[in-house]
Design an enzyme around this catalytic site. Structure first.
Site, PDB file in Angstrom:
ATOM      1  N   ARG A 187      86.415  87.102  20.383  1.00 45.62           N
ATOM      2  CA  ARG A 187      86.619  85.709  19.975  1.00 45.62           C
ATOM      3  C   ARG A 187      86.779  85.594  18.460  1.00 45.62           C
ATOM      4  O   ARG A 187      86.368  86.466  17.706  1.00 45.62           O
ATOM      5  CB  ARG A 187      85.448  84.842  20.437  1.00 45.62           C
ATOM      6  CG  ARG A 187      85.558  84.432  21.907  1.00 45.62           C
ATOM      7  CD  ARG A 187      84.402  83.557  22.331  1.00 45.62           C
ATOM      8  NE  ARG A 187      83.140  84.256  22.219  1.00 45.62           N
ATOM      9  CZ  ARG A 187      82.267  84.088  21.231  1.00 45.62           C
ATOM     10  NH1 ARG A 187      82.492  83.204  20.282  1.00 45.62           N
ATOM     11  NH2 ARG A 187      81.155  84.783  21.208  1.00 45.62           N
ATOM     12  N   LYS A 332      85.161  80.391  26.983  1.00 49.90           N
ATOM     13  CA  LYS A 332      84.124  79.916  26.083  1.00 49.90           C
ATOM     14  C   LYS A 332      84.525  78.577  25.466  1.00 49.90           C
ATOM     15  O   LYS A 332      83.664  77.779  25.095  1.00 49.90           O
ATOM     16  CB  LYS A 332      83.798  80.968  25.018  1.00 49.90           C
ATOM     17  CG  LYS A 332      82.899  82.105  25.571  1.00 49.90           C
ATOM     18  CD  LYS A 332      81.463  81.673  25.734  1.00 49.90           C
ATOM     19  CE  LYS A 332      80.571  82.452  26.675  1.00 49.90           C
ATOM     20  NZ  LYS A 332      80.127  83.772  26.326  1.00 49.90           N
ATOM     21  N   HIS A 351      73.628  78.804  27.803  1.00 49.68           N
ATOM     22  CA  HIS A 351      74.325  80.090  27.686  1.00 49.68           C
ATOM     23  C   HIS A 351      73.410  81.149  28.266  1.00 49.68           C
ATOM     24  O   HIS A 351      72.695  81.858  27.558  1.00 49.68           O
ATOM     25  CB  HIS A 351      74.657  80.401  26.220  1.00 49.68           C
ATOM     26  CG  HIS A 351      75.487  81.640  26.059  1.00 49.68           C
ATOM     27  ND1 HIS A 351      75.365  82.492  24.988  1.00 49.68           N
ATOM     28  CD2 HIS A 351      76.456  82.164  26.840  1.00 49.68           C
ATOM     29  CE1 HIS A 351      76.232  83.489  25.129  1.00 49.68           C
ATOM     30  NE2 HIS A 351      76.898  83.313  26.237  1.00 49.68           N
ATOM     31  N   SER A 369      75.803  87.782  22.939  1.00 51.76           N
ATOM     32  CA  SER A 369      76.715  88.768  23.506  1.00 51.76           C
ATOM     33  C   SER A 369      76.131  90.185  23.435  1.00 51.76           C
ATOM     34  O   SER A 369      75.627  90.598  22.395  1.00 51.76           O
ATOM     35  CB  SER A 369      78.025  88.710  22.726  1.00 51.76           C
ATOM     36  OG  SER A 369      78.987  89.478  23.372  1.00 51.76           O
ATOM     37  N   LYS A 373      72.734  89.628  29.592  1.00 52.23           N
ATOM     38  CA  LYS A 373      72.811  88.523  30.569  1.00 52.23           C
ATOM     39  C   LYS A 373      73.512  88.960  31.858  1.00 52.23           C
ATOM     40  O   LYS A 373      72.986  88.773  32.955  1.00 52.23           O
ATOM     41  CB  LYS A 373      73.582  87.321  29.985  1.00 52.23           C
ATOM     42  CG  LYS A 373      72.915  86.630  28.820  1.00 52.23           C
ATOM     43  CD  LYS A 373      73.725  85.425  28.353  1.00 52.23           C
ATOM     44  CE  LYS A 373      75.124  85.753  27.854  1.00 52.23           C
ATOM     45  NZ  LYS A 373      75.171  86.630  26.669  1.00 52.23           N
ATOM     46  N   THR A 374      74.696  89.528  31.685  1.00 51.98           N
ATOM     47  CA  THR A 374      75.484  89.912  32.862  1.00 51.98           C
ATOM     48  C   THR A 374      74.820  91.074  33.598  1.00 51.98           C
ATOM     49  O   THR A 374      74.641  91.034  34.814  1.00 51.98           O
ATOM     50  CB  THR A 374      76.915  90.287  32.432  1.00 51.98           C
ATOM     51  OG1 THR A 374      77.497  89.161  31.766  1.00 51.98           O
ATOM     52  CG2 THR A 374      77.781  90.660  33.625  1.00 51.98           C
ATOM     53  N   ASP A 388      76.746  83.808  33.044  1.00 54.27           N
ATOM     54  CA  ASP A 388      76.954  83.409  31.647  1.00 54.27           C
ATOM     55  C   ASP A 388      76.793  81.928  31.295  1.00 54.27           C
ATOM     56  O   ASP A 388      76.360  81.609  30.204  1.00 54.27           O
ATOM     57  CB  ASP A 388      78.363  83.859  31.230  1.00 54.27           C
ATOM     58  CG  ASP A 388      78.564  83.909  29.717  1.00 54.27           C
ATOM     59  OD1 ASP A 388      77.731  84.510  29.032  1.00 54.27           O
ATOM     60  OD2 ASP A 388      79.542  83.328  29.236  1.00 54.27           O
ATOM     61  N   ARG A 453      86.384  94.700  28.797  1.00 55.84           N
ATOM     62  CA  ARG A 453      85.816  93.691  29.693  1.00 55.84           C
ATOM     63  C   ARG A 453      86.428  93.725  31.079  1.00 55.84           C
ATOM     64  O   ARG A 453      87.594  94.070  31.239  1.00 55.84           O
ATOM     65  CB  ARG A 453      86.095  92.291  29.109  1.00 55.84           C
ATOM     66  CG  ARG A 453      85.372  91.997  27.821  1.00 55.84           C
ATOM     67  CD  ARG A 453      84.024  91.413  28.114  1.00 55.84           C
ATOM     68  NE  ARG A 453      83.339  91.049  26.884  1.00 55.84           N
ATOM     69  CZ  ARG A 453      82.259  90.260  26.863  1.00 55.84           C
ATOM     70  NH1 ARG A 453      81.780  89.756  27.981  1.00 55.84           N
ATOM     71  NH2 ARG A 453      81.661  89.991  25.723  1.00 55.84           N
TER      72      ARG A 453
HETATM   73  N1  LIG Z   1      67.823  98.132  28.287  1.00 50.94           N
HETATM   74  C1  LIG Z   1      68.987  97.514  28.487  1.00 50.94           C
HETATM   75  N2  LIG Z   1      69.001  96.236  28.949  1.00 50.94           N
HETATM   76  C2  LIG Z   1      70.167  95.595  29.126  1.00 50.94           C
HETATM   77  N3  LIG Z   1      71.384  96.132  28.872  1.00 50.94           N
HETATM   78  C3  LIG Z   1      71.427  97.396  28.419  1.00 50.94           C
HETATM   79  C4  LIG Z   1      70.246  98.132  28.198  1.00 50.94           C
HETATM   80  N4  LIG Z   1      70.596  99.346  27.725  1.00 50.94           N
HETATM   81  C5  LIG Z   1      71.934  99.365  27.652  1.00 50.94           C
HETATM   82  N5  LIG Z   1      72.463  98.206  28.082  1.00 50.94           N
HETATM   83  C6  LIG Z   1      73.913  97.872  28.072  1.00 50.94           C
HETATM   84  O1  LIG Z   1      74.096  96.749  27.218  1.00 50.94           O
HETATM   85  C7  LIG Z   1      75.155  95.951  27.676  1.00 50.94           C
HETATM   86  C8  LIG Z   1      74.700  94.525  27.932  1.00 50.94           C
HETATM   87  O2  LIG Z   1      75.854  93.746  28.051  1.00 50.94           O
HETATM   88  P1  LIG Z   1      76.018  92.448  28.946  1.00 50.94           P
HETATM   89  O3  LIG Z   1      75.067  92.460  30.087  1.00 50.94           O
HETATM   90  O4  LIG Z   1      77.453  92.318  29.266  1.00 50.94           O
HETATM   91  O5  LIG Z   1      75.610  91.356  27.870  1.00 50.94           O
HETATM   92  P2  LIG Z   1      75.896  89.819  27.842  1.00 50.94           P
HETATM   93  O6  LIG Z   1      76.300  89.416  29.218  1.00 50.94           O
HETATM   94  O7  LIG Z   1      74.604  89.225  27.411  1.00 50.94           O
HETATM   95  O8  LIG Z   1      76.990  89.657  26.832  1.00 50.94           O
HETATM   96  C9  LIG Z   1      75.680  96.590  28.947  1.00 50.94           C
HETATM   97  O9  LIG Z   1      76.787  97.368  28.615  1.00 50.94           O
HETATM   98  C10 LIG Z   1      74.499  97.446  29.404  1.00 50.94           C
HETATM   99  O10 LIG Z   1      74.882  98.547  30.156  1.00 50.94           O
HETATM  100  C1  LIG Z   2      82.706  86.240  26.722  1.00 51.69           C
HETATM  101  C2  LIG Z   2      81.733  86.270  25.876  1.00 51.69           C
HETATM  102  O1  LIG Z   2      80.440  86.250  26.342  1.00 51.69           O
HETATM  103  P1  LIG Z   2      79.269  87.316  26.491  1.00 51.69           P
HETATM  104  O2  LIG Z   2      79.511  88.404  25.507  1.00 51.69           O
HETATM  105  O3  LIG Z   2      78.053  86.530  26.199  1.00 51.69           O
HETATM  106  O4  LIG Z   2      79.295  87.827  27.899  1.00 51.69           O
HETATM  107  C3  LIG Z   2      82.022  86.186  24.449  1.00 51.69           C
HETATM  108  O5  LIG Z   2      81.084  85.969  23.683  1.00 51.69           O
HETATM  109  O6  LIG Z   2      83.202  86.317  24.075  1.00 51.69           O
HETATM  110 MN   LIG Z   3      78.089  88.427  29.756  1.00 53.19          MN
END
Ligand SMILES: Nc1ncnc2c1ncn2[C@@H]1O[C@H](COP(=O)(O)OP(=O)(O)O)[C@@H](O)[C@H]1O
Ligand SMILES: C=C(OP(=O)(O)O)C(=O)O
Ligand SMILES: [Mn+2]
Ligand SMILES: [Ca+2]
Length: 669
Positions: A187, A332, A351, A369, A373-374, A388, A453
């Site tokens: 972004r 977003k 969020h 980010s 979360k995911t 999200d 992604r």
């Molecule tokens: N202890 C942990 N807890 C959560 N995620 C972790 C951890 N260690 C490594 N990761 C990695 O960190 C990243 C978290 O990203 P994601 O869940 O997509 O974040 P968000 O959705 O908040 O943007 C993933 O690639 C995941 O595999």
């Molecule tokens: C899509 C997004 O969300 P997140 O990294 O929280 O999954 C972003 O911040 O561009």
């Molecule tokens: Mn996410």
């Protein structure tokens, strides 16, 4: 002659190849000879077509006719029901033409449904049975041409469009559509603009720390015109009509006009997909995005500081995207809109990820980010509500979206099986690298970007909760990826502490991943989503405090970042341990554990968590260099304190007591 020639003659006069194999017999030598002596391959019944064109026309059948819209009593159920199919189509095209209308010319473009490449669908003047909408007078060249509209295409159709027309589109070995988002792979918050008018001057959060950078109405219209003209200059545009928010009382109709099949498929996955009946009755959208991402904004235009601009006009209910093709900008952007519309209805927009256990216990996962979360909301033992964006109303929680958008750098089948398996036909894979022949994706490859992604419909996760709604949350989990390595892996928070950390919105990532140790970068993003909020953070915080208090939710701070030292010294906490911590929160066992208060941050640290080595629960134990630990801890506490200064004068909620408690809930040193 047989020496250097290719063939030799057999005795019976048949030509044989040099290796001695007989020539293929074309006359039926084994089967009975047809009377007329003509050869035919009679192994299967003949095809029911006389020509190739006819054969091809047999391949595709018309989609199921649009459902006759009738109530149980046979009466027309909706506003459009009285209309014939023909009339409904005409209104639909009229609405799309209105969306694409220039504001300076008298009429909208001539829009027609269908792919321009399929000649039979291009209407000739006077053609009777095509669905298209023609404006009354043609006053410009642009009004003389047709804009072909590819309306709510299916994933299969969008794959074909992408592969045929968009460079960098490929099918991976598991069936996902690999695409490139161009120069922007993330972004561009600095290029976001919000129209400041009489209403928004009053209502929105402006100034220091706010994500809302002002632009005036006129400049918005200049950019809107630029986007609309660009889109209308193309042979075809994609239009998605979809919904946001699974709460039926607070559902928003969105229209996304874009130039790329990739964008259309992305939004197909991310928004809620209407049923054919819902689409027939869609009517006028509540909000429209014009995505002209391949086309830059004009830097001579007032307020523009780069060739990228993402412009939000709340009064017109429109968003314009110029100069970035990163698809996350659309999802977003709509999230920002929800952060404005929902609080007006006393609904809190969040969020956060969200899932629910078998006993109906809902958990929210807030975080910036990359904090998890995911990953953590996608949990094989629980039902996924969303990864999200959510709403918390008086009725409970609802997902805003219809899909997930997972980071896939270093994705592993073992650690994240559900996300791994969701990467199949229909999934958009952005900016990943794959083997040119086998099309197997190398998830460890960061050649294009680290922010690779995957976008997939939520039902690709086997235990998705559909409809994506749930009761009031029991646990509110704040995720921070602390690259300083001083926050405990888990701590239980008081309500005031939850508010303090919610408003702070801390995470620390590592700026560059290349060579050697780099200083972790502390980021404070109010409400764990400062880039998307529209009102002052304390407005959301007050609503969260009220809801958590009313429904008795417990707050937790979970560090998904470093342990055993800061980035470069320690390691990221094992995902397996974090999952065990989350399990203990869900099960309720952590609520009754023994706790001690940490120094400086005053966080309650549990003595034991099942499946996690107890010595890592207090970070001081994991640092070899205790002096360095203390120094780093104080450094981080100082950053928190400094960040919170801007909020110190804001009252949260109606009584001043909570504000005082929140201020006291920060680090003490
Ligand atoms: N202890 C942990 N807890 C959560 N995620 C972790 C951890 N260690 C490594 N990761 C990695 O960190 C990243 C978290 O990203 P994601 O869940 O997509 O974040 P968000 O959705 O908040 O943007 C993933 O690639 C995941 O595999
Ligand atoms: C899509 C997004 O969300 P997140 O990294 O929280 O999954 C972003 O911040 O561009
Ligand atoms: Mn996410
Ligand atoms: Ca209600």
């Amino acid at each position: 002659m047989a020496e250097n020639g290719d063939f030799s003659f057999a005795k019976d006069g048949n030509v044989v190849a040099r290796n001695g194999l007989p020539r293929i017999q074309t006359h039926g030598s084994r089967k009975t000879k047809p009377e007329n002596g003509i050869c035919y391959d009679d192994s299967a019944p003949p095809v029911k077509a006389q020509t190739i064109d006819e054969l091809h026309s047999l391949q595709k059948k018309r989609s199921t006719p649009t459902t006759p819209i009738k109530d149980k009593d046979g009466q027309g159920g909706a506003a459009f029901a009285a209309l014939s199919e023909e009339e409904r189509h005409k209104l639909q095209l009229q609405s799309i033409s209105a969306s694409l209308a220039s504001l300076t010319r008298e009429t909208g473009p001539k829009v027609v449904k269908g792919d321009p490449a399929r000649k039979s669908e291009t209407p000739r003047v006077g053609a009777e049975h095509h669905h298209y909408f023609t404006p009354a007078i043609s006053v410009s060249d642009s009004a003389l041409k047709f804009t072909h509209v590819l309306y709510n295409l299916s994933p299969a159709e969008l794959y074909e469009q992408a592969i045929k027309y968009e460079k960098g589109s490929f099918i991976t070995s598991t069936g996902a559509l690999a695409t490139l988002s161009g120069a922007k792979t993330g972004r561009s918050p600095r290029d976001k603009r919000v129209v400041k008018d009489e209403t928004t001057t009053e209502e929105l959060w402006w100034g220091k720390g706010s994500p809302n950078i002002e632009m005036d109405e006129h400049t918005f219209l200049v950019n809107r015109e630029r986007a609309v003209d660009y889109l209308n200059s193309l042979d075809k545009v994609f239009v998605n009509d979809q919904f946001l928010n699974w709460d039926p009382e607070n559902r928003i109709k969105v229209r996304i006009v874009s130039a790329r099949a990739y964008h259309s498929l992305f939004m197909h996955n991310m928004c809620i997909r209407p049923t054919p009946e819902e689409l027939e009755n869609f009517g006028t959208p509540d909000f429209t995005i014009y995505n002209a991402g391949q086309f830059p904004c004009n830097r001579y235009t007032h307020y523009m500081t780069s060739s990228t601009s993402i412009d939000l006009n709340l009064a017109r209910r429109e968003m314009v995207i110029l100069g970035t093709q990163y698809a996350g900008e659309m999802k977003k952007g709509l999230f920002s809109v929800m952060h404005y519309l929902m609080p007006k209805r006393r609904i809190l927009s969040l969020h956060s990820g969200c899932n629910v256990g078998k006993d109906g216990d809902v958990a929210l996962f807030f975080g910036l980010s990359g904090t998890g979360k995911t990953t953590l909301s996608t949990d094989h033992n629980r039902l996924l509500i969303g990864d999200d964006e959510h709403c918390w109303s008086d009725d409970g929680v609802s997902n805003i979206e219809g899909g997930c958008y997972a980071k896939c750098i270093d994705l592993s089948k073992d650690k994240e099986p559900d996300i791994w398996n969701a990467i199949k036909f229909g999934t958009v894979l952005e900016n990943v690298v794959f083997d040119e022949h086998t099309r197997e994706v190398d998830y460890s490859d960061k050649s294009v970007t680290e922010n690779t992604r995957a976008s997939y419909p939520i039902e690709y996760i086997p235990n998705a909760k559909i409809p994506c709604v749930g009761p009031h949350p029991k646990n509110v989990i704040l995720l921070a990826c602390d690259a300083f390595g001083v926050l405990p892996p888990v701590s239980k928070l008081s309500l005031a502490q939850t508010m303090y950390h919610f408003i702070s919105g801390y995470t620390a990532l590592v700026a560059g991943t290349e060579d050697g140790i780099k200083e972790p970068q502390a980021t404070f993003s109010a409400c764990f989503g400062a880039a998307f909020i529209m009102l002052h953070p304390t407005r959301y915080a007050a609503m969260l405090a009220e809801k958590m208090h009313t429904y008795g939710a417990t707050g937790w701070l979970v560090n998904t970042g470093w342990s055993g030292g800061r980035y470069g010294v320690g390691n990221r906490i094992k995902l397996g341990y974090t999952r065990k911590i989350i399990d203990a929160i869900h099960s309720g066992s952590l609520l009754t554990a023994g706790y001690k208060k940490s120094e400086v941050f005053g966080l309650e640290i549990p003595a034991e968590v099942e499946g996690v080595p107890s010595e890592i629960l207090d970070p001081v134990n994991t640092w070899e260099d205790k002096a360095a630990y203390k120094e780093t801890l104080l450094k981080l506490a100082g950053l928190f304190k400094k960040n919170f200064e801007v909020f110190a004068n804001n009252k949260i909620g109606k009584d001043g007591k909570l504000t005082e408690e929140i201020l006291a809930a920060g680090p003490n040193f």
